[in-house]
Design a protein around this motif. Structure first.
Motif, PDB file in Angstrom:
ATOM      1  N   VAL A  46      17.329 162.441 118.715  1.00  0.00           N
ATOM      2  CA  VAL A  46      16.171 161.614 119.076  1.00  0.00           C
ATOM      3  C   VAL A  46      16.122 160.685 120.222  1.00  0.00           C
ATOM      4  CG1 VAL A  46      13.838 161.165 118.091  1.00  0.00           C
ATOM      5  CG2 VAL A  46      15.119 162.669 117.137  1.00  0.00           C
ATOM      6  N   ILE A  47      17.053 159.768 120.038  1.00  0.00           N
ATOM      7  CA  ILE A  47      17.180 158.503 120.310  1.00  0.00           C
ATOM      8  C   ILE A  47      17.249 158.575 121.755  1.00  0.00           C
ATOM      9  CG2 ILE A  47      18.768 156.587 120.994  1.00  0.00           C
ATOM     10  CD1 ILE A  47      19.402 156.339 118.074  1.00  0.00           C
ATOM     11  N   PRO A  48      18.166 159.594 122.461  1.00  0.00           N
ATOM     12  CA  PRO A  48      17.981 159.722 124.102  1.00  0.00           C
ATOM     13  C   PRO A  48      16.760 160.265 124.622  1.00  0.00           C
ATOM     14  CG  PRO A  48      19.670 161.015 123.102  1.00  0.00           C
ATOM     15  CD  PRO A  48      19.196 160.308 122.037  1.00  0.00           C
ATOM     16  N   VAL A  49      16.297 161.177 123.881  1.00  0.00           N
ATOM     17  CA  VAL A  49      14.932 161.889 124.091  1.00  0.00           C
ATOM     18  C   VAL A  49      13.987 160.891 124.175  1.00  0.00           C
ATOM     19  CG1 VAL A  49      13.384 163.534 123.879  1.00  0.00           C
ATOM     20  CG2 VAL A  49      15.855 163.938 123.532  1.00  0.00           C
ATOM     21  N   VAL A  50      13.705 160.138 123.220  1.00  0.00           N
ATOM     22  CA  VAL A  50      12.600 159.034 123.158  1.00  0.00           C
ATOM     23  C   VAL A  50      12.988 157.916 124.017  1.00  0.00           C
ATOM     24  CG1 VAL A  50      11.576 157.223 121.577  1.00  0.00           C
ATOM     25  CG2 VAL A  50      12.175 159.680 120.670  1.00  0.00           C
ATOM     26  N   ASN A  51      14.036 157.540 124.263  1.00  0.00           N
ATOM     27  CA  ASN A  51      14.366 156.584 125.138  1.00  0.00           C
ATOM     28  C   ASN A  51      13.924 156.940 126.730  1.00  0.00           C
ATOM     29  OD1 ASN A  51      15.942 154.203 126.370  1.00  0.00           O
ATOM     30  ND2 ASN A  51      16.897 156.087 127.542  1.00  0.00           N
ATOM     31  N   LEU A  84       5.160 165.124 125.419  1.00  0.00           N
ATOM     32  CA  LEU A  84       6.290 165.179 125.023  1.00  0.00           C
ATOM     33  C   LEU A  84       6.384 164.464 123.887  1.00  0.00           C
ATOM     34  CD1 LEU A  84       8.976 166.512 125.519  1.00  0.00           C
ATOM     35  CD2 LEU A  84       9.480 164.808 126.912  1.00  0.00           C
ATOM     36  N   PHE A  85       5.874 163.008 124.040  1.00  0.00           N
ATOM     37  CA  PHE A  85       6.024 162.168 122.774  1.00  0.00           C
ATOM     38  C   PHE A  85       5.362 162.739 121.636  1.00  0.00           C
ATOM     39  CE2 PHE A  85       4.773 158.261 120.722  1.00  0.00           C
ATOM     40  CZ  PHE A  85       6.024 157.913 120.368  1.00  0.00           C
ATOM     41  N   THR A  86       4.032 163.370 121.824  1.00  0.00           N
ATOM     42  CA  THR A  86       3.280 163.567 120.720  1.00  0.00           C
ATOM     43  C   THR A  86       4.056 164.901 120.166  1.00  0.00           C
ATOM     44  OG1 THR A  86       1.319 163.202 121.548  1.00  0.00           O
ATOM     45  CG2 THR A  86       0.948 164.728 119.950  1.00  0.00           C
ATOM     46  N   GLY A  87       4.666 165.706 120.807  1.00  0.00           N
ATOM     47  CA  GLY A  87       5.293 166.843 120.403  1.00  0.00           C
ATOM     48  C   GLY A  87       6.545 166.598 119.655  1.00  0.00           C
ATOM     49  N   ILE A  88       7.193 165.512 119.956  1.00  0.00           N
ATOM     50  CA  ILE A  88       8.464 165.166 119.404  1.00  0.00           C
ATOM     51  C   ILE A  88       8.027 164.690 117.880  1.00  0.00           C
ATOM     52  CG2 ILE A  88      10.158 163.181 119.113  1.00  0.00           C
ATOM     53  CD1 ILE A  88      10.608 163.429 122.265  1.00  0.00           C
ATOM     54  N   ILE A  89       6.928 163.832 117.823  1.00  0.00           N
ATOM     55  CA  ILE A  89       6.535 163.429 116.715  1.00  0.00           C
ATOM     56  C   ILE A  89       6.151 164.569 115.578  1.00  0.00           C
ATOM     57  CG2 ILE A  89       4.979 161.840 115.338  1.00  0.00           C
ATOM     58  CD1 ILE A  89       6.954 160.201 117.010  1.00  0.00           C
ATOM     59  N   ILE A  90       5.234 165.380 115.933  1.00  0.00           N
ATOM     60  CA  ILE A  90       5.140 166.562 115.249  1.00  0.00           C
ATOM     61  C   ILE A  90       6.336 167.284 114.824  1.00  0.00           C
ATOM     62  CG2 ILE A  90       3.812 168.706 115.318  1.00  0.00           C
ATOM     63  CD1 ILE A  90       1.395 167.402 117.126  1.00  0.00           C
ATOM     64  N   GLY A  91       7.246 167.506 115.921  1.00  0.00           N
ATOM     65  CA  GLY A  91       8.247 168.168 115.484  1.00  0.00           C
ATOM     66  C   GLY A  91       9.062 167.553 114.550  1.00  0.00           C
TER      67      GLY A  91
END
Length: 612
Positions: A46-51, A84-91
């Protein structure tokens, strides 16, 4: 006991898991899904994606990556930043919901498997204890046996709950994190030297795990043995509390228990010290190695302005790898304790009874003719107890066995139901050797009333019908009347439903003995053994019990060991024993006329009773 290697012993233990394999497989499937699928959705990924999302910069697509990964990264880069950020959180929320669900299923199912295995293991040990002949119990400590069927089996249950679970789960975690480390190294072009240094931790961690594990197995076995001694002291003290108080030995017993309890505490602490040191050593080695790698990588970021996100993800994966490795060290400790417990349990399961039934044993029919002892001898170790005993009892005869203490009286009657087996000679019933008959059909022919009355912590009704399950209430009452027990039972508040207490302590000695006689009456076996059935009763109780015994013996073939010789006058034949040999045989009157040992014993007892 045959000594097994740790692996063979562990595989033998796993045979108890086999009947519950479907549940175990499903539990492990949940665990693997948890580890492999949801392990990927971890901080290190998650770290590199969120970064990249927070920086509003597209993720770089390394050329070395598989095409499927490249396509996924290209697709992610095409999604708007906020979406994408919202999708990551939901995921992440969805992933951890299912992770929790699968964790629950895995934990619940593994607990179910381990509890079932514990139940099966205790049943197997208990069934084995029921198979042993009485000589096994003359050597074994009750508390030690209780400890093995309770404490030792619980240790094994723990090894299944945690040992197998963590062995599979943490191993899969190691595989996942190693894959992630290689993936991130490739993705962010992290130098190989850092990867090599990261894996230095593996051999450094495995060495103390193996070394300490061997020590733990030895200490654990000593701890389990000490637990058996503590349990033995508890059982003996509680069951003998009347004697403890009568002789004012409370302080002595208190010191004895305190000494054993302190010894158990020291054993536990020796084990705990090694386990905690092992945990500390593994953690320290992992942190030290990881910190060194972090220092080297940090220098490269500071000096070369490398991308920190990929390196941080790489380091997170390296540090996460230390946790399952540490847990595998804990698994080894748990399994070593389980192996020590398994050794003690298999000492019972692998033992054989000295009294064994032949594969081709035949079922005895109802006793019709005679019982014969032909030159029967028996020894306890090197001590000869019976030497060349030959005697015959015809159907309906009453054979009394008398003699000084230690002459072998009880041993003779214990050989008939095969509580022990004779060393030499043969015992036959209607011409069939008792060793050639099935044990169940042999003992079905015999009812026993002993000097030590054994009643179970149950109702009077259940105790009377113990040898004949499902007997009608009318039959139970009839047996109680024959045993002169119905009147006192009827006067109890709950009558036949009265619970007698442990070993029947709520009843008097005479009442307990009459319940035992009623039990023998209800069994209605053709052969009767009375082993000093009235020796511990007062004169009034003895008269009542003796009357019940005479009713019980009507139509039976009886072997009677009598404390008072005046009670065997009615015997068809009296056998006089001395030092394991028959020295006189005859009726009461015949033996008195011979002026031998029987006459001397009779006169001595008559004199003592007269003085009393």
């Amino acid at each position: 006991m045959v000594r097994f290697t740790a692996m063979k012993l562990y595989l033998r233990l796993l045979k108890f898991v086999k009947p519950h394999l479907p549940t175990l497989v499903f539990a492990n499937l949940c665990m693997i899904i948890n580890s492999v699928v949801f392990g990927v959705v971890s901080t290190s990924v998650v770290i590199p994606v969120v970064n990249n999302v927070l920086r509003n910069a597209p993720m770089s697509v390394p050329e070395k990556m598989p095409q499927i990964v490249k396509d996924l990264m290209v697709k992610l880069n095409s999604i708007p930043q906020i979406n994408l950020f919202t999708g990551i959180i939901i995921g992440v929320i969805v992933a951890f919901f299912f992770r929790g669900l699968f964790t629950f299923l895995q934990s619940y199912l593994m607990t179910d498997v381990s509890t079932r295995v514990l139940t099966d293991l205790r049943r197997a040990v208990y069934d084995k204890l029921l198979e042993f002949s009485l000589d096994f119990y003359s050597k074994a400590h009750t508390g030690v046996l209780v400890s093995r069927i309770t404490y030792d089996t619980s240790i094994i249950q723990n090894s299944i709950t945690e040992g197998i679970t963590d062995l599979i789960y943490q191993s899969s975690q190691v595989i996942v994190y190693i894959f992630m480390i290689f993936f991130l190294r490739e993705m962010y072009d992290i130098q190989w030297s850092l990867l090599v240094l990261g894996f230095v931790v593996l051999p450094l961690i495995m060495f103390p795990i193996i070394r300490v594990g061997k020590k733990l197995r030895k200490i654990s076995k000593q701890t389990q043995e000490q637990m058996g001694f503590v349990t033995t002291t508890l059982v003996e003290t509680i069951s003998g509390m009347r004697i403890v108080k009568a002789f004012s030995m409370e302080d002595s017993e208190r010191r004895k228990f305190s000494s054993q309890n302190t010894g158990l505490y020291k054993m536990f602490m020796r084990s705990a010290k090694r386990e905690k040191l092992l945990d500390w050593a593994i953690e320290f080695i992992g942190i030290a190695c990881g910190s060194f790698v972090l220092w080297l990588g940090g220098r490269k970021i500071i000096m070369d302005s490398a991308d920190p996100a990929g390196f941080i993800a790489f380091m997170v994966a390296v540090f996460l790898l230390a946790r399952p490795l540490s847990r595998l060290g804990k698994v080894n400790s748990i399994n070593q304790k389980a192996l020590a417990a398994a050794e003690r349990i298999y000492e019972i399961l692998d033992a054989t009874s000295s009294v064994r039934e032949k594969p081709d044993a035949v079922a005895l029919g109802t006793f019709k003719d005679r019982i014969r002892f032909d030159s029967v001898s028996f020894s306890y170790g090197s001590e000869t107890v019976l030497d060349g005993i030959s005697v015959e009892a015809r159907k309906g005869e009453i054979i009394a066995i008398v003699g000084p203490s230690g002459s072998g009286k009880s041993t003779i009657v214990n050989l008939i139901p095969r509580f022990y087996d004779a060393g030499n000679g043969n015992i036959t019933i209607d011409g069939t050797g008792i060793k050639d008959a099935t044990i169940a059909s042999l003992r079905a022919q015999i009812a026993i009333v002993t000097q030590e009355t054994i009643l179970f912590h149950d109702t009077i009704k259940a105790n009377i019908s113990y040898g004949r399950q499902g007997a009608s209430e009318e039959d139970i009452i009839r047996a109680a009347k024959i045993a002169n027990a119905h009147d006192f039972i009827s006067n109890l508040p709950d009558g036949y439903n009265t619970v007698v207490g442990e070993r029947g302590h709520r009843l008097s000695g005479g009442e307990r003995q009459r319940i035992a006689i009623a039990r023998a009456v209800l069994k209605d076996a053709p052969i009767l053994i009375l082993d000093e059935a009235t020796s511990q009763l007062d004169m009034e109780s003895e008269a009542t019990v003796q009357d019940a015994i005479e009713k019980l013996m009507k139509g039976k073939t009886a072997f009677v060991i009598a404390h008072r010789l005046s009670t065997v006058k009615f015997a068809t034949k009296i056998i006089v024993l001395e030092k394991g040999k028959i020295i006189e045989t005859g009726t009461h009157e015949e033996l008195l006329r011979r002026n031998g040992l029987y006459k001397r014993l009779y006169d001595l007892q008559f004199l003592e009773e007269g003085i009393a």
